[in-house]
Design a protein around this motif. Structure first.
Motif, mmCIF file in Angstrom:
data_model
loop_
_atom_site.group_PDB
_atom_site.id
_atom_site.type_symbol
_atom_site.label_atom_id
_atom_site.label_comp_id
_atom_site.label_asym_id
_atom_site.label_seq_id
_atom_site.Cartn_x
_atom_site.Cartn_y
_atom_site.Cartn_z
ATOM 1 N N HIS A 126 18.215 46.322 32.230
ATOM 2 C CA HIS A 126 18.607 46.019 33.604
ATOM 3 C C HIS A 126 19.521 47.113 34.130
ATOM 4 N N ASP A 127 19.550 47.227 35.432
ATOM 5 C CA ASP A 127 20.407 48.240 36.034
ATOM 6 C C ASP A 127 21.870 47.861 35.900
ATOM 7 N N LYS A 128 22.724 48.868 35.893
ATOM 8 C CA LYS A 128 24.156 48.623 35.850
ATOM 9 C C LYS A 128 24.638 48.118 37.207
ATOM 10 N N PRO A 129 25.639 47.215 37.212
ATOM 11 C CA PRO A 129 26.143 46.743 38.497
ATOM 12 C C PRO A 129 27.095 47.752 39.118
ATOM 13 N N PHE A 130 27.087 47.794 40.437
ATOM 14 C CA PHE A 130 28.153 48.482 41.153
ATOM 15 C C PHE A 130 29.308 47.497 41.241
ATOM 16 N N MET A 131 30.528 47.981 41.333
ATOM 17 C CA MET A 131 31.616 47.034 41.476
ATOM 18 C C MET A 131 32.851 47.695 42.050
ATOM 19 N N ILE A 132 33.689 46.853 42.604
ATOM 20 C CA ILE A 132 35.026 47.257 42.992
ATOM 21 C C ILE A 132 35.928 46.912 41.813
ATOM 22 N N ALA A 133 36.657 47.867 41.293
ATOM 23 C CA ALA A 133 37.580 47.625 40.194
ATOM 24 C C ALA A 133 38.986 47.808 40.731
ATOM 25 N N SER A 134 39.742 46.730 40.795
ATOM 26 C CA SER A 134 41.015 46.805 41.487
ATOM 27 C C SER A 134 42.044 45.878 40.863
ATOM 28 N N PRO A 135 43.298 46.298 40.809
ATOM 29 C CA PRO A 135 44.367 45.376 40.421
ATOM 30 C C PRO A 135 44.680 44.427 41.574
ATOM 31 N N LEU A 136 45.236 43.300 41.248
ATOM 32 C CA LEU A 136 45.678 42.356 42.270
ATOM 33 C C LEU A 136 47.115 42.721 42.631
ATOM 34 N N PRO A 137 47.355 43.227 43.839
ATOM 35 C CA PRO A 137 48.696 43.725 44.180
ATOM 36 C C PRO A 137 49.710 42.595 44.334
ATOM 37 N N ALA A 138 50.962 42.905 44.081
ATOM 38 C CA ALA A 138 52.029 41.913 44.250
ATOM 39 C C ALA A 138 52.133 41.436 45.688
ATOM 40 N N THR A 139 51.666 42.260 46.629
ATOM 41 C CA THR A 139 51.722 41.880 48.047
ATOM 42 C C THR A 139 50.782 40.729 48.387
ATOM 43 N N ILE A 140 49.942 40.306 47.414
ATOM 44 C CA ILE A 140 49.087 39.147 47.650
ATOM 45 C C ILE A 140 49.952 37.925 47.987
ATOM 46 N N GLY A 141 51.177 37.922 47.497
ATOM 47 C CA GLY A 141 52.077 36.802 47.770
ATOM 48 C C GLY A 141 52.476 36.669 49.221
ATOM 49 N N GLN A 142 52.213 37.713 50.032
ATOM 50 C CA GLN A 142 52.537 37.659 51.455
ATOM 51 C C GLN A 142 51.452 36.968 52.280
ATOM 52 N N MET A 143 50.268 36.765 51.686
ATOM 53 C CA MET A 143 49.146 36.176 52.419
ATOM 54 C C MET A 143 49.211 34.651 52.313
ATOM 55 N N GLN A 144 50.258 34.096 52.883
ATOM 56 C CA GLN A 144 50.602 32.704 52.632
ATOM 57 C C GLN A 144 49.783 31.701 53.431
ATOM 58 N N GLN A 145 48.807 32.173 54.226
ATOM 59 C CA GLN A 145 47.889 31.255 54.899
ATOM 60 C C GLN A 145 46.628 31.009 54.072
#
Length: 337
Positions: A126-145
């Motif tokens: 099978h073909d290899k997947p494309f992907m976004i490889a990213s850390p979850l930033p600490a600023t995620i805590g600001q998205m409080q909605q």
């Protein structure tokens, strides 16, 4: 709504539709068209960032390439963003943090697979997947909605403790890319540690509105007792990690819990008898761990099967005469009872 086999590029003039509130690029059919070309093979136009009235943006099963435009951070009315099953690469743009005052739903992940061509010459079928490889930033805590945060198959690094600030969150799914495949246990251990690591933050216990939690794979350490404070939880899945503790007795306080799955870890000790207080619980997955003793629900079921339970009872690592499925810790096989 743009779907059903459209191909080609997205015109930049789409960014001129200033009154647009909903935009969906969705390929409901096959990931390839009759001509052999995947739908929407272009990059995402940066001009989409001009749609300041846009409330919902959905991009599903489309072969968009490139990265997520940083201009998406300018979508000041956006409430729902879903980008799944695409060929995008790169990392999550930090500019998404500018949506912190209105974004409620954030789903990103599920790499795109090209099943049409299953012979890529590398011998794996099978073909290899494309992907976004990213850390979850600490600023995620600001998205409080945020009420729903699903990051599937894109994460590296650790889970920041600031995630405990998302007190409106009802659904949290954080999965590393190895969850899409089923390598051997030894391969899993190496691969998981390279993708998502660290411990499960005790601050998750602050998420008192949380109903569904699924996290993996590659986390280590102990299961936090503070998770018992998330008493709205109905589904808790912590499969395919490297947790090496016991199950906290405090988890018996999660009275609404219906599903508990901790399979494929290194958990040990006995399963707390206190968990039989969870009267809503109907699905328990304990297999491929190092538990000993007896599965506590067997003592109260009296031969009447009232819930689905699986554990490592094939090789007598744990006693479970009420299990629907018995597994072997050593061979990784399972059989129905």
């Amino acid at each position: 709504h743009l779907h059903y086999g459209l191909i080609g590029t997205i015109p930049t003039t789409l960014g001129m539709l200033s009154m647009l509130t909903t935009l969906r690029f969705v390929n409901f059919g096959s990931t390839t068209t009759t001509t052999g070309s995947s739908s929407f093979t272009s990059t995402l136009p940066t001009e989409l960032g001009r749609l300041t009235r846009l409330q919902e943006l959905e991009i599903v099963r489309c072969h968009f390439t490139g990265t997520i435009p940083t201009e998406f951070g300018s979508l000041q009315s956006l409430q729902e963003l879903q980008i799944t099953n695409t060929a995008l690469t790169g990392t999550l743009p930090t500019q998404l943090g500018l949506l912190k005052d209105q974004l409620q739903v954030l789903w990103i992940g599920f790499p795109y697979y090209n099943y049409h061509n299953n012979n890529n010459g590398d011998g794996d079928g099978h073909d290899k997947p494309f992907m976004i490889a990213s850390p979850l930033p600490a600023t995620i805590g600001q998205m409080q909605q945020l009420t729903s945060l699903v990051l599937h198959s894109i994460l590296v690094g650790t889970i920041p403790t600031e995630i405990g600030l998302l007190t409106k969150l009802e659904e949290l799914v954080l999965l590393a890319s190895s969850s899409l495949s089923s390598p051997s246990s030894s391969q899993q251990d190496d691969h998981h540690l390279q993708l998502l690591g660290g411990s499960l933050p005790s601050e998750l216990g602050r998420l008192t509105a949380l109903r569904e939690l699924q996290v993996g794979s590659g986390l280590t350490g102990t299961l936090p007792a503070t998770l018992a404070n998330a008493q709205q939880l109905t589904s808790l899945k912590l499969d395919q990690n490297l947790f090496s503790s016991t199950i906290p007795t405090e988890w018996a306080q999660m009275e609404l819990l219906e599903t508990l799955s901790v399979k494929r870890n290194r958990l040990n000790g006995t399963v707390p008898v206190e968990l039989i207080r969870l009267t809503q619980l109907n699905d328990v997955r304990l297999e491929h761990n190092e538990f000993t003793g007896m599965v506590p629900w067997c003592a109260i079921m009296n031969g009447t099967v009232t819930m689905d339970i699986s554990a490592d009872c094939l090789d007598n690592k744990i006693e479970c005469d009420c299990c629907n499925e018995c597994c072997s810790y050593d061979s990784q096989e399972c059989v129905d009872q």
